[in-house]
Scaffold this active site. Structure first.
Site, PDB file in Angstrom:
ATOM      1  N   GLU A   1       6.656   5.884  -9.048  1.00 11.90           N
ATOM      2  CA  GLU A   1       5.240   5.498  -9.038  1.00 11.90           C
ATOM      3  C   GLU A   1       4.443   6.390  -8.092  1.00 11.90           C
ATOM      4  OE1 GLU A   1       4.209   1.382  -8.411  1.00 11.90           O
ATOM      5  OE2 GLU A   1       5.907   0.692  -9.611  1.00 11.90           O
TER       6      GLU A   1
ATOM      7  N   GLY B   1       0.773  -1.236   0.000  1.00 14.76           N
ATOM      8  CA  GLY B   1       0.000   0.000   0.000  1.00 14.76           C
ATOM      9  C   GLY B   1       0.805   1.286   0.000  1.00 14.76           C
ATOM     10  N   SER B   2       2.061   1.235  -0.455  1.00 14.26           N
ATOM     11  CA  SER B   2       2.833   2.491  -0.466  1.00 14.26           C
ATOM     12  C   SER B   2       2.276   3.485  -1.485  1.00 14.26           C
ATOM     13  CB  SER B   2       4.320   2.226  -0.701  1.00 14.26           C
ATOM     14  OG  SER B   2       4.561   1.721  -1.993  1.00 14.26           O
ATOM     15  N   ASN B   3       1.748   2.991  -2.617  1.00 14.75           N
ATOM     16  CA  ASN B   3       1.097   3.907  -3.566  1.00 14.75           C
ATOM     17  C   ASN B   3      -0.212   4.443  -2.987  1.00 14.75           C
ATOM     18  OD1 ASN B   3       2.665   4.290  -5.995  1.00 14.75           O
ATOM     19  ND2 ASN B   3       2.357   2.127  -6.419  1.00 14.75           N
TER      20      ASN B   3
ATOM     21  N   LEU C   1      -3.397  -7.298  -8.080  1.00 12.40           N
ATOM     22  CA  LEU C   1      -2.913  -8.430  -8.861  1.00 12.40           C
ATOM     23  C   LEU C   1      -3.994  -9.180  -9.634  1.00 12.40           C
ATOM     24  CD1 LEU C   1      -0.241  -9.855  -6.400  1.00 12.40           C
ATOM     25  CD2 LEU C   1       0.089  -8.334  -8.358  1.00 12.40           C
TER      26      LEU C   1
ATOM     27  N   HIS D   1       1.653   0.416 -13.620  1.00 18.02           N
ATOM     28  CA  HIS D   1       2.446  -0.770 -13.962  1.00 18.02           C
ATOM     29  C   HIS D   1       3.927  -0.405 -13.880  1.00 18.02           C
ATOM     30  CE1 HIS D   1       3.205  -4.660 -15.804  1.00 18.02           C
ATOM     31  NE2 HIS D   1       4.113  -4.066 -16.546  1.00 18.02           N
TER      32      HIS D   1
ATOM     33  N   ASN E   1      -4.610   1.989 -13.895  1.00 19.97           N
ATOM     34  CA  ASN E   1      -3.690   1.057 -13.254  1.00 19.97           C
ATOM     35  C   ASN E   1      -2.270   1.588 -13.382  1.00 19.97           C
ATOM     36  OD1 ASN E   1      -2.824  -1.583 -12.167  1.00 19.97           O
ATOM     37  ND2 ASN E   1      -1.981  -1.896 -14.216  1.00 19.97           N
TER      38      ASN E   1
ATOM     39  N   ASP F   1      -2.810  -4.951 -19.278  1.00 19.46           N
ATOM     40  CA  ASP F   1      -1.834  -3.872 -19.518  1.00 19.46           C
ATOM     41  C   ASP F   1      -1.905  -3.338 -20.948  1.00 19.46           C
ATOM     42  OD1 ASP F   1      -0.872  -4.227 -16.885  1.00 19.46           O
ATOM     43  OD2 ASP F   1       0.567  -5.732 -17.545  1.00 19.46           O
TER      44      ASP F   1
END
Length: 189
Positions: A175, A12-14, A86, A105, A103, A146
């Site tokens: 990111e 969960g760092s983003n 995921l 990536h 999303n 993607d």
């Protein structure tokens, strides 16, 4: 104010970067839900901030996962943000939220993408291919993996002494900035 949901599978760092950007006034939105496809640290981060959470174990739901997510979040949000999520979304959720799902990536798409290309696997592939640069991409989610239209990319150099972990740390730093930029860009049109 725009309302978003964030879909997660990992640390969960983003998510933390998004929550911080909202707190700092850099993003004009609220996180209505954080949904995970397995138990993970990101859910704990969201709970600490008082955000509604749901854990829908992908092993228990299989092909029904996307439909269950839609039932939890409803059909009235402005944006769904996938950060380290995921599972592959499919079915009605893609129609309801067409051009409203993004999303992040960990590569410069279209390179190093598709089924099975996530996390350290991406960085290992980048190094094995002898790439001189890598980075991250925020793209719209469509029926493919993607394959959606690219919104923004950030580049980072690949250093000769890089391990997959070293490269992943450098990409992740970008990111955190890129996801905030992309949410702002999409919500503001």
């Amino acid at each position: 104010m725009h309302k978003i949901a964030v879909l997660v599978s990992g640390s969960g760092s983003n998510l933390e970067a998004i929550m911080d950007a909202i707190d700092d006034g850099k993003l004009n939105c609220s996180i209505e839900f954080v949904v995970a496809d397995r138990s993970c640290l990101a859910i704990e981060r969201a709970k600490k901030r008082g955000i509604r959470t749901a854990v829908l174990d992908r092993r228990g739901f299989g092909k029904e996962l996307s439909q269950r997510i839609l039932e939890v979040i409803g059909k009235d949000l402005d944006l769904l943000v996938l950060v380290g999520f995921l599972s592959i979304l499919e079915g009605e959720i893609l129609k309801v939220y067409k051009d409203k799902i993004i999303n992040i990536h960990p590569s410069l798409l279209p390179k190093f993408s598709g089924k099975g290309m996530y996390g350290l696997r991406v960085h290992e592939a980048v190094l094995k291919a002898g790439e001189k640069e890598s980075g991250c991409t925020v793209h719209f989610v469509d029926e493919g993996v993607d394959t959606g239209r690219i919104i923004l990319q950030k580049r980072v150099p690949v250093l000769e002494e890089d391990s997959p972990f070293d490269l992943s740390k450098r990409v992740l730093e970008e990111e955190h900035k890129l996801i905030v930029e992309a949410i702002k860009k999409v919500l503001e049109g």
